[in-house]
Scaffold this motif. Structure first.
Motif, PDB file in Angstrom:
ATOM      1  N   SER A 107      35.848  41.983  39.867  1.00 31.53           N
ATOM      2  CA  SER A 107      35.609  43.269  39.217  1.00 31.53           C
ATOM      3  C   SER A 107      35.210  43.081  37.757  1.00 31.53           C
ATOM      4  N   ARG A 108      35.959  42.246  37.038  1.00 31.50           N
ATOM      5  CA  ARG A 108      35.645  41.984  35.624  1.00 31.50           C
ATOM      6  C   ARG A 108      34.270  41.336  35.474  1.00 31.50           C
ATOM      7  N   ARG A 109      33.962  40.418  36.357  1.00 35.34           N
ATOM      8  CA  ARG A 109      32.687  39.709  36.245  1.00 35.34           C
ATOM      9  C   ARG A 109      31.501  40.626  36.548  1.00 35.34           C
ATOM     10  N   PHE A 110      31.650  41.499  37.527  1.00 34.23           N
ATOM     11  CA  PHE A 110      30.581  42.462  37.798  1.00 34.23           C
ATOM     12  C   PHE A 110      30.415  43.423  36.616  1.00 34.23           C
ATOM     13  N   GLN A 111      31.533  43.863  36.053  1.00 34.63           N
ATOM     14  CA  GLN A 111      31.464  44.774  34.914  1.00 34.63           C
ATOM     15  C   GLN A 111      30.785  44.094  33.723  1.00 34.63           C
ATOM     16  N   ARG A 112      31.045  42.793  33.533  1.00 35.93           N
ATOM     17  CA  ARG A 112      30.432  42.044  32.442  1.00 35.93           C
ATOM     18  C   ARG A 112      28.911  42.046  32.547  1.00 35.93           C
ATOM     19  N   MET A 166      29.937  26.994  29.145  1.00 40.80           N
ATOM     20  CA  MET A 166      30.816  25.981  29.730  1.00 40.80           C
ATOM     21  C   MET A 166      32.285  26.333  29.498  1.00 40.80           C
ATOM     22  N   SER A 167      32.590  26.987  28.374  1.00 39.36           N
ATOM     23  CA  SER A 167      33.968  27.420  28.128  1.00 39.36           C
ATOM     24  C   SER A 167      34.408  28.440  29.167  1.00 39.36           C
ATOM     25  N   GLN A 168      33.487  29.336  29.551  1.00 41.66           N
ATOM     26  CA  GLN A 168      33.809  30.316  30.581  1.00 41.66           C
ATOM     27  C   GLN A 168      34.105  29.625  31.907  1.00 41.66           C
ATOM     28  N   GLU A 169      33.346  28.550  32.215  1.00 44.12           N
ATOM     29  CA  GLU A 169      33.599  27.787  33.438  1.00 44.12           C
ATOM     30  C   GLU A 169      34.997  27.169  33.399  1.00 44.12           C
ATOM     31  N   ILE A 170      35.407  26.670  32.244  1.00 47.16           N
ATOM     32  CA  ILE A 170      36.748  26.091  32.106  1.00 47.16           C
ATOM     33  C   ILE A 170      37.825  27.149  32.366  1.00 47.16           C
ATOM     34  N   LEU A 171      37.621  28.345  31.818  1.00 47.37           N
ATOM     35  CA  LEU A 171      38.585  29.430  32.042  1.00 47.37           C
ATOM     36  C   LEU A 171      38.661  29.794  33.519  1.00 47.37           C
ATOM     37  N   ASP A 172      37.496  29.831  34.183  1.00 48.19           N
ATOM     38  CA  ASP A 172      37.480  30.140  35.620  1.00 48.19           C
ATOM     39  C   ASP A 172      38.251  29.083  36.407  1.00 48.19           C
ATOM     40  N   ASN A 173      38.096  27.808  36.035  1.00 49.12           N
ATOM     41  CA  ASN A 173      38.815  26.731  36.722  1.00 49.12           C
ATOM     42  C   ASN A 173      40.311  26.822  36.478  1.00 49.12           C
TER      43      ASN A 173
END
Length: 253
Positions: A186-191, A155-162
């Motif tokens: 690009s970062r998300r695919f690499q992750r 959920m923290s990652q979702e907050i950062l995306d928002n």
């Protein structure tokens, strides 16, 4: 009198129905709910054989809905292959896209607050998801406190995306918005252990414009300019980033 054999014309073969294409599934260790499964099953378990927390896998064709606004929360979803867009409807009936979700990412945890889905989720292509029923998730999280920590991370990652979306819409021009969007993908695919420089844009230019607060024509124009400047190449929906350093400079990252 010799009989003449009558040759019947061959019937045309029935058209072959194409099977739905599903892109290469993400490995369990690269999935967004890997931490949840690992906490339940133990660090050494073969998650391909024992997936206690995942009760079902479903395939959605392009355009099919996973859930609608206002529906009771019944499950969260981890995207095993494919991609999904989430969006809300404004008071005047317009659509506002709030996110694009790629293989390995998780959908639905934001509905925990109201116990109902606050957005709609629609498949952008043939998509396979792992379904985690909410009652199963709640039962295990009560028994295994570390599961809650994993949920908080997601959920923290979702907050950062928002937060990134708010920055895109409020402070950046068109070139900066598209460059930031591509670098974020690009970062998300690499992750998820995919290529950070060559990937599929399953969303339309219109959807990208809706998400970034740009007209579709502007999105197309910026893509063309980036291609002319040697920053990337595109072929249909495949994009290859050729110069990430210059894209970072444009995006002010």
């Amino acid at each position: 009198m010799t009989a003449v054999a009558r040759v019947m014309p061959k019937r045309p073969a029935a058209p072959r129905v194409a099977e739905p294409e599903v892109c290469s599934p993400v490995t369990c260790k690269d999935c967004g709910i890997y931490g949840l499964c690992r906490e339940v099953n133990g660090p050494d378990v073969d998650l391909r054989l024992l997936e206690t927390i995942v009760r079902n896998r479903k395939i959605f064709k392009r355009g099919e809905l996973l859930y609608r606004v206002g529906e009771p929360l019944r499950a969260v979803y981890a995207i095993r292959s494919g991609s999904i867009k989430s969006y809300v409807l404004t008071n005047d009936g317009r659509v506002q896209i709030t996110g694009f979700h790629i293989t390995g990412e998780v959908l639905g945890l934001g509905a925990l607050v109201a116990n109902q889905y606050m957005s709609e989720a629609r498949a952008l292509e043939t998509t396979m998801v792992c379904e985690v029923p909410i009652d199963v998730l709640e039962a295990y999280s009560a028994e295994v406190p570390s599961i809650r920590q994993q949920m908080l991370k997601i959920m923290s990652q979702e907050i950062l995306d928002n937060q990134e979306l708010m920055l895109l819409l409020g402070k950046k021009n068109s070139d900066e918005r598209l460059a930031t969007f591509l670098l974020s993908l690009s970062r998300r695919f690499q992750r998820r252990s995919y290529s950070p420089t060559q990937f599929n844009l399953s969303m339309s230019r219109s959807d990208i414009g809706n998400y970034l607060g740009m007209a579709e024509e502007t999105v197309c124009r910026v893509f063309t300019r980036f291609q002319d400047d040697g920053l990337l190449t595109t072929e249909r929906r495949q994009v290859q980033l050729l110069d990430q350093d210059r894209l970072r400079s444009i995006a002010r990252i």
